[in-house]
Write a protein that holds these residues in place. Structure first.
Motif, PDB file in Angstrom:
ATOM      1  N   TYR A  61      33.803  14.156  53.042  1.00 48.36           N
ATOM      2  CA  TYR A  61      34.517  14.801  51.936  1.00 48.36           C
ATOM      3  C   TYR A  61      34.746  13.820  50.804  1.00 48.36           C
ATOM      4  O   TYR A  61      34.456  14.082  49.661  1.00 48.36           O
ATOM      5  N   SER A  89      46.752  16.901  59.873  1.00 50.39           N
ATOM      6  CA  SER A  89      47.260  16.090  58.760  1.00 50.39           C
ATOM      7  C   SER A  89      47.384  16.891  57.466  1.00 50.39           C
ATOM      8  O   SER A  89      47.650  16.317  56.412  1.00 50.39           O
ATOM      9  N   LYS A 100      32.895  15.720  58.921  1.00 47.49           N
ATOM     10  CA  LYS A 100      32.659  14.269  58.905  1.00 47.49           C
ATOM     11  C   LYS A 100      31.751  13.943  60.087  1.00 47.49           C
ATOM     12  O   LYS A 100      32.184  14.084  61.247  1.00 47.49           O
ATOM     13  N   HIS A 148      34.494  19.620  54.560  1.00 50.36           N
ATOM     14  CA  HIS A 148      35.429  18.775  55.291  1.00 50.36           C
ATOM     15  C   HIS A 148      34.758  18.035  56.442  1.00 50.36           C
ATOM     16  O   HIS A 148      35.264  17.027  56.892  1.00 50.36           O
ATOM     17  N   LYS A 165      42.704  14.945  63.864  1.00 49.46           N
ATOM     18  CA  LYS A 165      43.193  16.288  64.163  1.00 49.46           C
ATOM     19  C   LYS A 165      42.777  16.610  65.590  1.00 49.46           C
ATOM     20  O   LYS A 165      41.589  16.551  65.912  1.00 49.46           O
TER      21      LYS A 165
HETATM   22  O1  LIG Z   1      41.351  15.746  56.370  1.00 51.90           O
HETATM   23  C1  LIG Z   1      42.327  16.057  55.651  1.00 51.90           C
HETATM   24  O2  LIG Z   1      43.502  16.008  56.041  1.00 51.90           O
HETATM   25  C2  LIG Z   1      42.082  16.525  54.265  1.00 51.90           C
HETATM   26  C3  LIG Z   1      42.932  17.471  53.686  1.00 51.90           C
HETATM   27  C4  LIG Z   1      42.680  17.955  52.396  1.00 51.90           C
HETATM   28  C5  LIG Z   1      41.576  17.473  51.720  1.00 51.90           C
HETATM   29  N1  LIG Z   1      41.238  17.881  50.457  1.00 51.90           N
HETATM   30  C6  LIG Z   1      42.133  18.426  49.657  1.00 51.90           C
HETATM   31  C7  LIG Z   1      43.055  17.743  48.917  1.00 51.90           C
HETATM   32  C8  LIG Z   1      43.225  16.295  48.951  1.00 51.90           C
HETATM   33  C9  LIG Z   1      43.867  15.655  49.974  1.00 51.90           C
HETATM   34  C10 LIG Z   1      44.045  14.285  49.972  1.00 51.90           C
HETATM   35  C11 LIG Z   1      43.499  13.521  48.952  1.00 51.90           C
HETATM   36  C12 LIG Z   1      42.774  14.144  47.949  1.00 51.90           C
HETATM   37  C13 LIG Z   1      42.598  15.545  47.965  1.00 51.90           C
HETATM   38  O3  LIG Z   1      41.859  16.209  47.072  1.00 51.90           O
HETATM   39  N2  LIG Z   1      43.774  18.617  48.196  1.00 51.90           N
HETATM   40  C14 LIG Z   1      43.336  19.846  48.569  1.00 51.90           C
HETATM   41  C15 LIG Z   1      43.747  21.124  48.176  1.00 51.90           C
HETATM   42  N3  LIG Z   1      43.121  22.216  48.718  1.00 51.90           N
HETATM   43  C16 LIG Z   1      42.112  22.037  49.594  1.00 51.90           C
HETATM   44  C17 LIG Z   1      41.683  20.771  50.000  1.00 51.90           C
HETATM   45  N4  LIG Z   1      42.322  19.742  49.476  1.00 51.90           N
HETATM   46  C18 LIG Z   1      40.722  16.527  52.283  1.00 51.90           C
HETATM   47  C19 LIG Z   1      40.984  16.063  53.548  1.00 51.90           C
HETATM   48  C20 LIG Z   1      40.079  15.049  54.121  1.00 51.90           C
HETATM   49  O4  LIG Z   1      40.528  13.913  54.329  1.00 51.90           O
HETATM   50  O5  LIG Z   1      38.898  15.391  54.350  1.00 51.90           O
END
Ligand SMILES: O=C(O)c1ccc(Nc2c(-c3ccccc3O)nc3cnccn23)cc1C(=O)O
Length: 458
Positions: free
Chosen positions: A57, A253, A118, A116, A346
């Motif tokens: 991501y 998380s 990985k 998302h 997770k």
């Molecule tokens: O794994 C996780 O917990 C995770 C959770 C959210 C994610 N993305 C994300 C973020 C965001 C979070 C953290 C830093 C920058 C970001 O942009 N804000 C949103 C809003 N709506 C959808 C997704 N969003 C990414 C990951 C990850 O680490 O892959």
């Protein structure tokens, strides 16, 4: 002493489950024995790298390149991401100095979906390896957080002329991985699908649990997300006497919008999935324990309040679902020395009432959100999934066991035990009346964090 040196520098890995935590900077040495850093994963000790694919991501390309040993630093890397428009331009710009790094944009046609997943696909001279993990490809994700991974065995090449279905595992991991890759419908992945077909994945003992964005009906409803998990638990676990007293644990998380009350999704379709054990038609209501860091957990963490930058639970979402917080338990992981290493891992599992056994265990990229797991629509005739997610499910039957014993002291790793190394403390610790769930977009200025700072989001 060369023997000792070799012993100390190659992690003695638990071979049974192939489940590992990331190393955490600042812990006593014993709590990192058997844990892995990204440079360990990419080291020649695990294979002579030819090419790799990095599904993720968040990327820091220059940092990622430096994690490869010098002898592999120019090997082609394919990046699978979900960025669009300006974010995509910024990502491609990062790789401008690195011509061996190429990109593939995963299609995200449903709003609010994210890529998302990985995963590392590692093609070696000696064969092929898959790693499914929870860490982004940025320095902060490999520094002072609790993260986890499943590392496959080295998959040897099949003899020339083998039929494609050769090399299948008892858990149909080869078929399921190929179907997941095919769901991207990306030309850049075709040659990787072909390469995997030429390898023997038969030693794999985990089931793949994936999500791919889409709206699914009929038999396709059970291919992805939580209905996939329900199907696997239905087929590959067995009813347990007194199962209504076996708690479900969900640990994550980030949290999406769950609706105005628990019946909307959590205690409805999602609980139905998590409480499935074999083909019993009972639908028990066992305890559900949800683990998500409190404000104090974050404030007193190794990173301090900045750990909360990766715990993106917004006040806008939280205020619509105060009912959810009664399920919450703190992040406590003394058994792995990681009580102060905030979770980005997770995990979901079903445990015995005395917390000594597991009926199953899942490590995944999927947070507590309908976007990740899918939600039923149209009078339960359709399921809608927004994001790409990936995880692996451990069931005792794939290890010739009835249940997994839990290893209560997973560190230092001891290859002797057959216990499953659950990374956090059991039983879970409920929030105290004063505890609040970490919310990332409000201020905390009453007490300083471990670095003497307060948190005032912009
Ligand atoms: O794994 C996780 O917990 C995770 C959770 C959210 C994610 N993305 C994300 C973020 C965001 C979070 C953290 C830093 C920058 C970001 O942009 N804000 C949103 C809003 N709506 C959808 C997704 N969003 C990414 C990951 C990850 O680490 O892959």
């Amino acid at each position: 002493e060369s023997e000792d040196f070799f012993e100390s520098c190659t992690p003695r890995l638990d071979d049974t489950y192939r489940f590992y935590l990331n190393k955490v900077t600042g812990l006593d040495r014993e709590y990192n024995s058997g844990a892995l850093h990204i440079r360990d994963l990419l080291s020649p000790l695990f294979g002579t790298l030819k090419e790799s694919v990095q599904f993720n991501y968040c990327f820091d390309i220059a940092w990622m390149v430096k994690q490869f040993p010098p002898e592999f630093r120019d090997r082609p890397v394919l990046i699978i991401h979900g960025d669009k428009r300006e974010a995509k331009a910024r990502l491609l710009q990062q790789a401008q100095p690195f011509p061996h790094v190429r990109f593939c944009q995963a299609k995200l046609d449903i709003a609010f979906g994210t890529h998302h997943t990985k995963m590392m696909l590692l093609w070696y001279e000696e064969g092929f390896r898959v790693i499914i993990l929870t860490s982004n490809l940025i320095r902060a994700d490999w520094y002072q957080k609790t993260q986890g991974m499943w590392m496959s065995p080295l998959f040897p090449r099949l003899p020339e002329g083998s039929r494609p279905s050769a090399g299948e595992s008892p858990t149909f991991f080869k078929r399921d991985l190929l179907e997941y890759l095919a769901s991207y419908r990306a030309p850049e992945l075709e040659e990787w699908i072909q390469r995997i077909k030429e390898h023997d994945l038969s030693e794999t003992r985990v089931y793949l649990v994936a999500s791919t964005p889409g709206r699914y009906v009929g038999p396709d409803m059970e291919r992805w997300g939580h209905l996939r998990l329900r199907k696997l638990l239905h087929e590959h676990t067995n009813p347990i006497p007194g199962e209504e007293r076996w708690p479900v644990i969900g640990q994550f998380s980030s949290i999406g919008s769950m609706g105005a009350d628990k019946t909307k999704w959590l205690a409805g379709e999602f609980q139905r999935t998590l409480t499935t054990l074999g083909k019993s038609s009972l639908h028990p209501s066992p305890p559900i324990h949800l683990l998500y860091p409190s404000v104090e957990d974050v404030r007193l963490s190794l990173e301090g309040f900045p750990a909360g930058g990766s715990l993106p639970y917004s006040i806008q979402t939280a205020q619509k679902q105060l009912w959810l917080h009664s399920y919450f338990h703190r992040w406590k992981a003394d058994r792995s020395g990681r009580s102060h290493a905030m979770p980005h891992i997770k995990t979901y599992m079903r445990v015995s009432p005395d917390f000594t056994q597991l009926a199953w265990f899942l490590i995944t990229s999927a947070n507590l959100s309908k976007a990740a797991w899918g939600a039923l629509e149209k009078n339960n005739s359709q399921v809608m999934v927004r994001s790409y997610e990936l995880g692996v499910l451990y069931v005792p039957s794939a290890f010739d066991m009835k249940t997994f014993p839990i290893d209560e002291t997973p560190f230092p790793v001891s290859s002797s035990t057959s216990g499953f190394p659950v990374p956090f403390d059991l039983p879970p610790t409920s929030y105290s009346p004063k505890d609040q769930p970490w919310i990332w977009n409000i201020s905390y200025s009453q007490e300083p964090d471990t670095h003497g700072n307060i948190w005032v989001p912009s």
